[in-house]
Design a protein around this motif. Structure first.
Motif, mmCIF file in Angstrom:
data_model
loop_
_atom_site.group_PDB
_atom_site.id
_atom_site.type_symbol
_atom_site.label_atom_id
_atom_site.label_comp_id
_atom_site.label_asym_id
_atom_site.label_seq_id
_atom_site.Cartn_x
_atom_site.Cartn_y
_atom_site.Cartn_z
ATOM 1 N N ARG C 110 0.933 -1.230 0.072
ATOM 2 C CA ARG C 110 -0.021 0.040 -0.015
ATOM 3 C C ARG C 110 0.857 1.352 0.000
ATOM 4 N NH1 ARG C 110 -4.449 -2.549 -1.568
ATOM 5 N NH2 ARG C 110 -5.110 -4.159 -0.306
ATOM 6 N N PRO C 368 -5.985 -5.236 13.081
ATOM 7 C CA PRO C 368 -6.738 -6.013 12.049
ATOM 8 C C PRO C 368 -6.366 -5.903 10.680
ATOM 9 C CG PRO C 368 -8.255 -4.670 13.632
ATOM 10 C CD PRO C 368 -6.830 -4.238 13.786
ATOM 11 N N ILE C 421 -6.354 5.292 14.593
ATOM 12 C CA ILE C 421 -7.305 4.315 15.235
ATOM 13 C C ILE C 421 -8.513 4.352 14.591
ATOM 14 C CG2 ILE C 421 -8.340 3.574 17.309
ATOM 15 C CD1 ILE C 421 -6.189 4.865 18.872
ATOM 16 N N PHE C 424 -10.357 2.045 11.528
ATOM 17 C CA PHE C 424 -10.895 0.853 11.522
ATOM 18 C C PHE C 424 -12.565 1.174 11.481
ATOM 19 C CE2 PHE C 424 -7.037 0.118 13.383
ATOM 20 C CZ PHE C 424 -6.564 -0.876 12.460
ATOM 21 N N ARG C 425 -13.043 2.533 12.141
ATOM 22 C CA ARG C 425 -14.423 2.835 12.128
ATOM 23 C C ARG C 425 -14.904 2.963 10.709
ATOM 24 N NH1 ARG C 425 -12.931 5.114 17.043
ATOM 25 N NH2 ARG C 425 -13.566 3.850 18.832
ATOM 26 N N GLU C 426 -13.950 3.650 10.097
ATOM 27 C CA GLU C 426 -14.344 4.278 8.891
ATOM 28 C C GLU C 426 -14.104 3.360 7.786
ATOM 29 O OE1 GLU C 426 -11.648 7.396 8.820
ATOM 30 O OE2 GLU C 426 -12.622 8.842 10.411
ATOM 31 N N GLY C 427 -13.648 2.184 8.105
ATOM 32 C CA GLY C 427 -13.292 1.380 6.860
ATOM 33 C C GLY C 427 -12.207 1.756 5.885
ATOM 34 N N ARG C 428 -11.372 2.610 6.462
ATOM 35 C CA ARG C 428 -10.229 3.035 5.689
ATOM 36 C C ARG C 428 -8.951 2.212 5.960
ATOM 37 N NH1 ARG C 428 -12.107 7.432 3.239
ATOM 38 N NH2 ARG C 428 -13.776 8.223 4.893
ATOM 39 N N LEU C 429 -9.077 1.038 5.918
ATOM 40 C CA LEU C 429 -7.898 -0.071 6.460
ATOM 41 C C LEU C 429 -6.785 0.221 5.460
ATOM 42 C CD1 LEU C 429 -10.474 -0.962 8.093
ATOM 43 C CD2 LEU C 429 -9.400 -3.268 7.775
ATOM 44 N N ASP C 431 -4.741 -2.508 4.301
ATOM 45 C CA ASP C 431 -4.767 -3.736 4.626
ATOM 46 C C ASP C 431 -3.544 -4.369 3.711
ATOM 47 O OD1 ASP C 431 -5.197 -6.277 5.177
ATOM 48 O OD2 ASP C 431 -7.578 -5.798 4.913
ATOM 49 N N ALA C 434 -4.598 -8.529 3.619
ATOM 50 C CA ALA C 434 -5.473 -9.167 2.723
ATOM 51 C C ALA C 434 -4.856 -9.180 1.463
ATOM 52 C CB ALA C 434 -6.578 -8.217 2.550
#
Lengths: 100, 1006, 440, 180
Positions: C110, C368, C421, C424-429, C431, C434
């Motif tokens: 990334r 995560p 932090i 993770f709430r916003e879904g902007r991982l 990753d 994966a």
């Protein structure tokens, strides 16, 4: 390789099990009613307890059942295992060491 | 040269079985029962190796696992070279060939010893302070030199052909160590009916008793001479049917819940091992109760020049004399800080060795039966003295001693004593390694100057010398008591009275730390860690530089980090640092004992996991047919899948192009057996499927199929596959090959823990069915003659339908599905019938141009159609909408896995990366998968890419290249020109729909 | 050896001011070694003071590993904080800093990760000179093996993405991979090697030296390094901001607290009522007995779980995987080590006769998305640097540098801005897991 | 048409004193709640049993406890259809899942004085008769494969594994059998 007492099959080696993460993280009944924070909490936030930890295991290479366990993460000793749907035994429950 | 330094009789060797062996290309002889070290000593060879840092000449220090110096390489053949073996543990066999290490050109004349001259400038940690200029020079200039100088032996360079075995075992009582305490424990436990495993690292049981003289031993157990007790106990033990005695077996690790790892060496002692038999076996023993009888290790004394060849531990000399019948010298000086070592002088004296002096370094006036015996034997004893140094280049020639005054400081004349053997004993260190590994607490015992086992965490007992009970009778009694109580705690009734556990004894306490030296004299090096060349001065330097925790000292000086893991050095190092810091020893700490106790071969951990057995090789029922056709296979998870079927002279590109065209124009046959298959059955099956998959299942008619998408609760695509409804309460679910196990586990998780009220059950049928995909315009014509009881017409069996029938007389599940965009069927037959049915189909298909195709052609064919491969066009961060699959989501479903997550801000953004097609201007240019996509050709600075190419092929049918890509807001860019960034320039591409072929689906539905 | 010891640049005085402040630090060089060697090394000073805790500091870092010591160093050096302490419950560098396999690389997939790790890699290249402590950064190259068609696709994507980000990473054929690492077996094994991604600037460093070097340099700037000081509580004021730390050595006031506690991050943050999306797992590593040089680079195989290099001392350094379950015991199962050695023996069958000398465990804090958190927390004045999982060592200088910046400015540096932090709430991982399941 | 007569007799290995492949069998996985499992036992003429990890059997059939809601029903290969029919009739109207996996697994007999020792090469269970008595059955692991292990006699085990794992399991057992 730990020894884990499956509530159905008895004490078995860890090789037969798959770890399932923290126990009692229930999927919200009405996800649509959850805020983003609540959903993220469900997905990602974990206790990561140092000490007694309620956690899930699955006896994948055995009876296939998920069950719950209380384990002291500072010593990797199991305090209890119990079936899904059962309440965790009281924290004061006597420590049991699994026997092979 | 022959073993002339052998006592005329005595010992456990067989003088009649002469063994020839080579060390550094010189031939010697030894006797059966020798170790390499004892045989070399019998030949008068004391120089066995060179030290790590200063290349000092080194001999044998010990007689066992604690040996830091005498490391050799043993060579059986070019592929069977083992470096860094302790000569004290290498059992002699006829033809053994060993080499010294870390020297050039020879052991006697080692050029590396020049580093000894530099030693004033290379103290502990010197490398942290220099080699920093110019920048980058560390890696280019200095490091290669340091690396070349470091290391001990050479790694083997050929693949090891030997076999390694594994065994899981269980017992009621595991006894580690077959010395007197361990033997007694095993006998007591076995006598109570317990299942016992007794292991010992040596070639024969007996432990310390093996070092007792057989003839006139003072050692006795309850009045019985030790040797006789040993023989009798062994006979008794081997008669127990439930006792397993493992020699040459080291308990190397203590793991949670009383699991111990044992390393059993099966063939290294044999002259000609059977190559079909394992070299070593790893035992993983789960014991209800563990008894540790691991003994104690003798500590060297720290004095200047204490490392010359010919300077041994006193107990080791006894072992060489009494067990191996070797006279390790002719004139001996014993330096001791404890009573027990006097026995070595007495034994040597009795064997005719001249004892020049016994130097007792303790303050005060030591006394005891052994001292008395020495005086009676007329041995010269010098009490309250210290050692100032030694001399002799390749063998010790003399020792210098000085008396201590009443304050314990060296004073008076220095006496030089000629000798060719110096024995030393600083006291005994109980071997608490395994106890500590078990996470038991260690407790410092001041009177013993030792750490002893304290509070246990596992079900474990320590007995004998490893808990400070040194005397023979007490150790045996200790062992008996532990054996009985262990059997009792394992559930056996014990009739005998359990003797009371004896108290630890301080007689062997000795004197940890460095011997006192006159002030201001900077004499020879006094070694603490023989192998890593750590001296007392290095330790005080570390303390001076602020390294106060023993872990810091260890890391800074490397003391205790050699291949002996500090067995001889840790306590001395701790004492020296404690003294320098003015702290009590336990305050400075104790370094952690880590697995393994002694080094264990990698091969024994790997066991049989090698090549074909490294991981299971899963093959389909049709695998051998494909192999016979010359298929090239690829690994997909554990499966072998046929990738393509080259004809003679074809490369992959040509074969794939031919296979693709055959499918598009005629008919292809493909082995889809590896796809995961799960039977979801029960009256709530549809409800369950509705909650798991994004699709709507309630309205799927029996006999119809649907492309299902499974998300995880984070909203990203996890798996996909066709699902057939076989009955109102039964779905046949297919998954990707790699996803099969994970999907089943995910389903079981939700079924059991979230929705236990549902009447639905899951059964894997992946291996029940062989799956033959028949794809292409001729598929129906090929299939029809083989089928009974089914109408294959488009009306009766349309695209995405499923039916049961028979093929070749075999019951079959037939699905009309297509991953190619052509008319297609997937024939599911019970696996045993897969091959014959495949062959029948193939035979019938000959008239229709049937062609076997592999996964590579399958990938191209599906890319023509814009069908995704999960894991290739998705990467765990792709939503259904990203993949252009939003249409599959069941409308109006209140919930399914991942539904809520899709509403999170970042997942609902219109700027997400979306699946599109890319076409190059040059139709023959195939983009590289993984290549990055950028908006403009001319960029001044790196900028975030818009996305990347996920799939890229030459499409034979389209006669050009095609690619799929994930591109930011991709669907809104269709028609735009973007650029694929490559090292040799950007490639312009046009953004298109991901469906390149038959977008109306007329062929599919034909 | 002779050449090696008496290297250049003797011209500086034996002590000098590292910067314009506080204390002088004994300078390390070949000449200083020579000079003190002639006098029996009697006048070396402690490399860092044994500081006693003061009642209050401008900023306190909890955790004396490389990340924490480094953060304290940069707070003092680059942000002018005069009063900084590092609290360590044991001895510095004793956690994951001293327990890892020291692999350094920056070829992450990334964009955000590549920027972060390459920031660190660039700092590694000059770290020995910066600290006047030889951390033995050795850019011997890191090779990541591809064993399946899928691996090839994933690693080629890395190569392309890295090139776009200016990070070196090249694709090697199996033949080229053997050229870099002659002992590598690419054929005739269960999962033949189909190619490799190779980052030549990657390599290894000496882990202890990183902790000690930062400690010594920070100490010279006046930072108090307080060992054997365990944090037991975090006090907050009426508006919720941090006020002080309760420790085993008393209460220490601080308005800015940075937590670099690795596996114990959850435990420390919970003291301030902050919960983290982390889980702590055991991770094991092991070394062989030392042998002469045979292994010239770092080889990683994620598919069969093998990570190996050779230390300057000659030991083969091998990384194993994490155990399946969370734990704070710093030890893992035998089957985990065995699995790592199976993979090593498969790729390097000549090493089957090599012997394991030492095996140990650490506690890794796994997020995560397998990317770290370097961020402010909801509690004013409380900052956290955690979630490095199995790969934190390689980021040490960069992480420390950015964390210090974040603490000093009370806002993230652009490089660590995505590593919040809240992602993770916003879904902007971010990753990395994966994408490739790349560990270490 | 094709000759299918030999299709079900394919051997993955030659028999040895330690290890031989068993003939094809009927294998049905039955899942459901207690009353379903009891009804099935009745229909097949087997004793009802909810004892974990125990097999019950008659001359021609056996029911192996796999989990609290799961039984593996074994019979001879030619009786598969008959068993299926009996169960379907007996369980009609009761929520359950009955799935044929007769071709999905392969059965082996591991027998002799060294049977347990050889199995313990890859199986981590205590196979002492006191811990693993006759009639005990359980899914477990054998190295990296999942197996089903059923002690059918004092020194005889029936081992079942998914068909694609059979070569792996048998090769390791063969290696173990060669150890002296």
């Amino acid at each position: 390789m730990l020894l884990i007492e499956c509530p159905y099959c008895g004490v078995r080696p860890e090789l037969e099990f798959v770890y399932g993460g923290q126990a009692h993280v229930a999927r919200p009944h009405d996800p649509a009613a959850c805020s983003d924070e609540q959903w993220a909490e469900f997905l990602y936030w974990r206790e990561n307890a140092k000490g007694v930890h309620a956690e899930r295991w699955r006896h994948t290479h055995g009876c296939g059942r998920f069950f719950n366990a209380l384990r002291d993460t500072t010593r990797d000793q199991f305090l209890a295992t119990y079936r899904v749907g059962e309440r965790p035994p009281a924290a004061s429950s006597r420590e049991r060491e699994p026997q092979p | 040269m022959s073993g002339d330094l052998r006592a005329a009789s005595g010992g456990r060797i067989d003088r009649n079985r002469v063994l020839r062996f080579r060390f550094d290309d010189r031939e010697y002889t030894g006797a059966a029962g020798d170790t390499l070290a004892s045989a070399l000593l019998a030949n008068g060879v004391h120089l066995l190796g060179r030290s790590f840092k200063y290349h000092r000449p080194r001999g044998v220090l010990s007689a066992g696992a604690d040996e830091p110096s005498a490391l050799v390489t043993v060579r059986r053949d070019a592929a069977r070279m083992t470096p860094n073996l302790r000569a004290t543990q290498v059992e002699l066999y006829e033809g053994l060939e060993a080499f010294s290490q870390n020297r050039w050109p020879s052991l006697e004349l080692d050029v590396g010893a020049v580093s000894g001259l530099l030693s004033p400038f290379i103290p502990a940690g010197f490398y942290y302070k220099t080699f920093m200029w110019p920048r980058g020079a560390w890696h280019r200039l200095y490091e290669p030199k340091i690396r070349a100088a470091a290391g001990l032996g050479r790694a083997p360079e050929q693949a090891d052909p030997d076999i390694y075995a594994n065994r899981f075992a269980h017992c009621d009582v595991l006894v580690v160590g077959a010395g007197p305490a361990g033997l007694a424990a095993a006998a007591a436990a076995a006598g109570s009916g317990a299942r016992v495993i007794l292991c010992d690292e040596q070639s024969e049981p007996g432990g310390s008793l093996l070092a007792e003289p057989a003839a006139h031993s003072e050692a006795a157990i309850a009045g019985e001479p030790a040797a006789r007790w040993l023989t009798r106990t062994l006979r008794q033990l081997t008669a127990h049917p439930r006792l397993t005695l493992l020699t040459r077996t080291t308990a190397f690790g203590y793991f949670p819940h009383n699991l111990l790892g044992l390393n059993q060496r099966l063939s290294d002692h044999l002259p000609r091992p059977d190559p079909g038999q394992p070299r070593e076996r790893q035992w993983q023993v789960r014991a209800r109760e563990v008894v540790l009888a691991t003994g104690a290790l003798e500590r060297p004394l720290v004095f200047p020049g204490n490392d010359r060849p010919g300077i041994l531990l006193a107990g080791a000399a006894r072992t060489y004399l009494n067990r191996f019948g070797v006279l390790p010298g002719s004139r001996v000086v014993l330096v001791t800080a404890c009573d027990a070592a006097y026995q070595a002088a007495l034994d040597l004296h009795r064997a005719g060795v001249s004892v020049s002096a016994i130097v007792d370094v303790r303050s005060g006036a030591p006394d005891g039966p052994l001292l008395e015996a020495a005086r009676l034997a007329g041995l010269p004893v010098e009490t309250q003295a210290t050692v100032l140094g030694t001399s002799g280049r390749l063998r010790v020639r003399a020792i210098r001693i000085q008396k201590l005054d009443s304050a314990g400081a060296p004073a008076g004349p220095v006496r030089r004593i000629r000798c060719d053997l110096v024995l030393m004993s600083g006291g005994l260190t109980p071997s608490v390694h395994l106890f500590s590994q078990s996470r038991g607490k260690l407790a410092w015992d001041e009177s013993l100057a030792a750490f002893l086992p304290g509070q246990a965490v596992e079900r474990v007992r320590s007995v004998g010398a490893c808990r400070g009970v040194f005397s023979l009778a007490a150790a045996v009694s200790d062992g008996t008591g532990a054996g009985l109580s262990a059997a009792r705690d394992a559930g056996f009734s014990v009739s005998a009275a359990i003797p009371e556990a004896p108290l630890p004894e301080s007689a062997a306490a000795g004197r940890p730390g460095a011997l006192p030296q006159p002030p201001g004299v900077s004499g020879e090096k006094a070694f603490v860690d023989w192998q890593n060349d750590v001296t007392a001065r290095d330790l005080t330097l570390a303390a001076r530089e602020g390294f106060r925790s023993i872990e810091h000292v260890k890391r800074y000086t490397t003391t205790g980090m050699a291949t002996d893991q500090g067995k001889t050095s840790n306590i001395n190092a701790l004492a020296i640092v404690a003294r320098e810091l003015g702290e009590a020893m336990p305050r400075v700490g104790l370094t952690t004992f880590r697995m393994p106790y002694t080094p264990v071969s990698f091969g024994s951990f790997a066991g049989f996991a090698r090549g074909e057995l490294f991981d299971p090789v899963r093959a389909t029922p049709m695998h051998d047919w494909a192999a016979r056709q010359g298929a090239v296979f690829e690994n997909v998870g554990l499966w072998k899948r046929a990738r393509y079927f080259p004809l003679p002279g074809e490369d992959m590109h040509a074969a794939v192009a031919r296979e693709c065209l055959a499918v598009r124009e005629h008919c292809g046959i493909f082995d889809a057996s590896t796809l995961g298959k799960i039977e979801v059955a029960g009256k709530d099956a549809a409800t369950f499927m509705n909650r798991m998959y994004v699709n709507a299942w309630a309205n799927l008619a029996v006999g119809r199929c649907r492309y299902g998408i499974l998300l995880r609760d984070d909203g990203f695509i996890y798996d996909d596959g066709v699902v057939a409804r076989m009955a109102p309460d039964r779905f046949h679910v297919t998954t990707t090959t790699g996803g099969a196990a994970g999907v089943l586990a995910l389903m079981e998780d939700y079924r059991q823990t979230e929705w236990p009220d549902l009447d639905v059950w899951l059964t894997s049928t992946t291996e029940q069915w062989a799956v033959i995909a028949l794809q292409g315009p001729a598929a129906r014509r090929v299939l029809e003659p083989l089928i009974e009881g089914l109408d294959l017409s488009a009306g009766a069996m349309p695209h995405m339908s499923a039916a049961r029938g028979r093929i070749c007389g075999i019951p079959m599940l037939l699905m009309r599905v297509s991953f190619t965009g052509e008319l297609g069927f997937e024939i599911n037959v019970p696996a045993d019938f897969g091959l014959p049915v495949w062959q029948a189909v193939f035979e019938t298909g000959q008239a229709h141009g049937i062609t076997p195709y592999g996964t590579e052609a399958m990938h191209v064919l599906r890319a023509d159609k814009g069908y995704i491969i999960v894991g290739q066009d998705t990467d765990g961060t792709v939503t259904p909408d990203d993949a252009g699959l939003a249409w599959s989501i069941g409308k109006g479903k209140p919930d399914f896995l991942g539904k809520r997550a899709l509403e999170r801000p970042a997942l609902a953004s219109p700027y997400r990366k979306q699946l599109v097609g890319l076409l190059t201007r040059d139709p023959q240019q195939v983009l590289e998968e993984g290549a990055q996509i950028v908006p403009g050709r001319h960029r001044s600075a790196p900028e975030p890419a818009l996305g990347h190419v996920t799939s890229s092929y030459h499409s034979a049918r389209l006669g050009r290249s095609i690619a799929l890509a994930l591109v930011g807001a991709g669907r809104s860019r269709i028609g735009e020109t973007l650029y694929v960034s490559m090292p040799d320039g950007d490639i312009p591409v046009q953004v298109t729909s991901p469906v390149f072929y038959d977008p109306q689906g007329s062929r599919l539905n034909g | 050896m002779l050449v090696a010891i008496f290297d250049a640049r003797h011209d500086l005085p034996p002590t000098y001011r590292l910067c314009h402040r506080d204390q002088t630090m004994q300078r390390f060089s070949g000449l200083s070694l020579l000079r003190r060697g002639l006098s029996g090394h009697r006048d070396w000073q402690p490399q860092w003071r044994k500081a006693e805790p003061k009642p209050a500091y401008d900023a306190v870092i909890v955790g004396g590993g490389g990340h924490g010591l480094g953060a304290a160093y940069y707070l003092a050096r680059e942000h002018g904080l005069r009063s900084v302490a590092v609290l360590e419950k044991g001895w510095i560098g004793g956690g994951n800093t001293g327990r890892n396999t020291t692999i350094i690389r920056s070829n992450y997939l990334r964009d955000e990760s590549a920027a972060l790790y390459d920031h660190a890699l660039k700092m590694w290249e000059g770290l020995s000179q910066e600290l006047n402590y030889n951390v033995m950064f050795s850019p011997r190259g890191v090779m990541m093996l591809a064993h399946t068609v899928h691996d090839v696709q994933v690693f080629k994507r890395h190569v392309h993405a890295n090139r776009a980000n200016g990070v070196d990473n090249e694709w090697l054929t199996p033949e080229e991979a053997r050229g870099v690492c002659p002992v590598l077996t690419t054929d005739g094994i269960r999962y033949p090697v189909l190619g490799a991604a190779f980052q030549g600037r990657g390599g290894t460093a000496r882990h202890d030296a990183v902790a000690w070097g930062y400690a010594r340099a920070a100490d010279a700037l006046g930072v108090d390094i307080i060992e054997n000081c365990e944090v037991t509580g975090i006090r907050r004021d009426a508006r919720g901001a941090v006020q002080a730390l309760e420790t085993s050595r008393g209460v220490i006031q601080a308005r800015r607290i940075g937590v670099c506690a690795a596996g114990h991050s959850s435990v420390i943050l919970r003291m301030a009522g902050v919960r983290l999306p982390l889980e702590s797992y055991p991770l094991q590593a092991l070394v062989s007995e030392p042998v002469k040089p045979i292994f010239p680079c770092v080889v990683m195989s994620n598919t069969i779980h093998a990570y190996i290099s050779q230390s300057d001392k000659g030991e083969l350094v091998i990384g194993a995987g994490t155990d399946a379950y969370t734990s704070y015991t710093q030890r893992g199962g035998l089957h985990i080590s065995s699995h790592a050695l199976e993979a090593i023996c498969e790729l390097f069958p000549m090493f089957r006769r090599m012997r394991m000398l030492r095996n140990w465990g650490g506690i890794v804090d796994v997020s995560p998305d397998r990317s770290p958190i370097i961020a402010r927390t909801p509690v004013p004045g409380l900052y956290v640097n955690c979630g490095w999982g199995t790969g934190g060592f390689k980021a040490t200088p960069g992480s420390a540098h950015l964390f210090a910046w974040t603490i000093a400015h009370d806002r993230p540096h652009p490089i660590n801005a995505p590593f919040t932090i809240e992602r993770f709430r916003e879904g902007r991982l971010i990753d990395e897991a994966a994408a490739a399941a790349v560990a270490h | 048409m094709v000759d299918l007569s030999s299709a079900r007799q394919q051997q993955v290995l030659a028999p040895t004193p330690l290890l031989k492949q068993l003939p094809p069998a009927a294998r049905l996985v039955l899942r459901g709640r207690s009353q379903v499992l009891a009804a099935a036992a009745d229909a097949l003429g087997l004793p009802r049993s909810e004892t974990p990890c125990r097999a019950v059997r008659s001359d021609v059939r056996a029911a192996l406890w796999l989990g609290p809601d799961e039984r593996l029903l074994l019979g001879s290969a030619d009786a598969a259809a008959e068993m299926h029919g009996l169960l379907q009739r007996a369980l009609a109207g009761m929520a359950h899942s009955l799935v044929d996996i007769g071709h999905g697994q392969v059965g082996f007999e591991v027998s002799g004085a060294r049977a347990a020792l050889a199995l313990n090469t890859g199986c981590p269970l205590d196979l002492d008769p006191a811990s693993f008595p006759p009639d005990m059955c359980t899914r477990t692991v054998f190295a990296k494969a999942q197996i089903l292990l059923w002690r059918t006699g004092a020194t005889t085990f029936r081992l079942e594994t998914a068909r694609s794992f059979a070569p792996y399991v048998t090769q390791i057992l063969a290696l173990a059998g060669r150890e002296s």
